[in-house]
Write an enzyme that holds these catalytic residues in place. Structure first.
Site, PDB file in Angstrom:
ATOM      1  N   GLU A  37      -2.164   2.645 -10.031  1.00 10.93           N
ATOM      2  CA  GLU A  37      -2.192   1.750  -8.876  1.00 10.93           C
ATOM      3  C   GLU A  37      -3.339   0.750  -8.989  1.00 10.93           C
ATOM      4  O   GLU A  37      -3.202  -0.424  -8.618  1.00 10.93           O
ATOM      5  CB  GLU A  37      -2.314   2.568  -7.587  1.00 10.93           C
TER       6      GLU A  37
ATOM      7  N   ASP B 284      -4.929   7.694  -9.932  1.00 14.81           N
ATOM      8  CA  ASP B 284      -5.909   7.034 -10.806  1.00 14.81           C
ATOM      9  C   ASP B 284      -7.101   6.509 -10.019  1.00 14.81           C
ATOM     10  O   ASP B 284      -7.015   6.256  -8.816  1.00 14.81           O
ATOM     11  CB  ASP B 284      -5.257   5.894 -11.606  1.00 14.81           C
TER      12      ASP B 284
END
Length: 413
Positions: A178, A83
């Protein structure tokens, strides 16, 4: 050892895929589009011959490179996250390769007000002759952490295609979310079944980080006294105004992100919301020493209660949420993890830089979940913004480091 690098091509491909996570989402993963990259990674791993590569329903990619050694070698995991940060747009990224960089300012074409200057990016001074990759000026680049993803993929490709390089069993883990603090919430540690791990998510060439902040979240819930504003004299005690006074009373020349560096901790309000009757302040508390977290939290409580002395009808509640702890406590129990990583960086032709992270990584929490997991450089710089950059040569050095690290664990077994 000769490398036919694929890291740049992979990186350019990966950053074009929008994988922004969303902290306000309750979904797992927070955005479905993160899986668009993860599916590509699984297909590429399968094409390499890594037959167990798969994406689970929560957005995690797992894969195993089998051992080709006769020795009993600890199983090592390499981890990065797919991400990108919600802080800056990650849609329609146009990566630009600035070849043979010579120290000039880099003006990004889609917004010429976005300029990378060496005075603001001192690591650029070490990139003379290298190829610098940026976005075009309207988005972040996504080197955090697609540089790490591409480096792990290229290292896997190299090991698979050079069976003469001996290594133990290697696990690959790509995580979602994350950037919003949920990166390892749903990792299946038993399925991963690794002894030690390394996140590839660091900044400067050669950096190795085995220490992070310890982190708590703190909520201050304020109960005020509501009254009709036309008849509020000596009655109303606005929770909004109380919250504003508390924030204004927090230290400014110390204990704040703007006034601290290196090993200094801080208290940082990140959100405030409310009405006259109720308000809430959300803060993050950070320090390298767990004991100091409580000191900082007690100071915030004292400041709050001091403000409340002027509002006898109001009340307050506090909530502390443990977020993560300094991974050094775990990693120091296994000195070989750091020793071999520093040796691998040196073997890659790079000077190791041992550092502490003023933040956390997936490795912070993985370490306390039973997988000791420090952080190795990926070469990413100025992350979460439009001036983000990485160099091709630094990514290549990270690939060499990963390959060397796998081999060193086998050699020392």
């Amino acid at each position: 050892m000769k490398f036919n690098y694929t890291v740049l091509q992979r990186f350019i491909k990966y950053v074009k895929i929008d994988t922004q996570s969303d902290g306000s989402s309750k979904n797992i993963p927070s955005t479905e589009k993160q899986k668009n990259l993860s599916k590509i990674l699984v297909n590429e791993l399968l094409e390499m011959g890594i037959s167990d590569a798969h994406l689970d329903d929560k957005g995690y990619v797992y894969a195993t490179i089998p051992s080709n050694s006769d020795k009993k070698v600890p199983t090592i995991c390499f981890c990065s996250h797919v991400d990108t940060s919600p802080d800056c747009s990650g849609a329609n990224i146009k990566p630009i390769i600035h070849k043979n960089y010579q120290g000039e300012d880099l003006v990004l074409p889609d917004d010429k007000s976005v300029v990378l200057k060496t005075e603001n990016h001192p690591d650029l001074k070490n990139q003379i002759g290298n190829n610098i990759i940026t976005a075009s000026g309207t988005t972040l680049l996504g080197a955090d952490n697609k540089a790490g993803v591409a480096e792990i993929m290229d290292a896997a490709y190299h090991l698979i295609n050079h069976p003469q390089l001996k290594h133990g069993e290697i696990k690959i883990l790509f995580t979602p979310d994350e950037e919003i603090g949920r990166g390892v919430d749903h990792v299946d540690i038993e399925k991963l079944n690794a002894n030690f791990g390394y996140t590839i998510d660091g900044e400067t060439l050669g950096s190795f980080e085995d220490e992070t902040f310890s982190a708590d979240g703190m909520q201050i819930m304020i109960n005020g006294v509501s009254a009709h504003p036309g008849f509020a004299k000596a009655k109303m005690q606005s929770a909004i105004k109380i919250a504003a006074e508390i924030i204004a009373a927090l230290p400014k020349d110390r204990l704040s992100p703007e006034s601290t560096h290196q090993k200094e901790g801080f208290v940082h309000p990140v959100n405030i919301e409310g009405q006259v009757e109720n308000a809430q302040i959300d803060l993050i508390i950070r320090d390298f020493e767990d004991e100091k977290l409580k000191q900082h939290e007690d100071e915030v409580k004292d400041i709050t209660l001091k403000v409340l002395e002027n509002y006898p009808g109001a009340s307050v509640e506090f909530k502390i949420i443990e977020q993560y702890r300094n991974m050094k406590k775990v990693i120091d129990k296994y000195p070989k993890i750091s020793e071999y990583a520093l040796k691998a960086i040196e073997r890659a032709g790079v000077k190791p830089l041992k550092r502490s992270i003023r933040g956390g990584t997936d490795g912070s929490r993985l370490s306390f979940m039973g997988l000791p997991c420090p952080n190795i450089f990926a070469g990413e710089h100025a992350f979460h913004g439009k001036q983000e950059w990485v160099s091709e040569q630094d990514m290549q050095a990270a690939v060499r480091t990963i390959v060397n690290l796998a081999m060193i664990w086998e050699e020392k077994a």
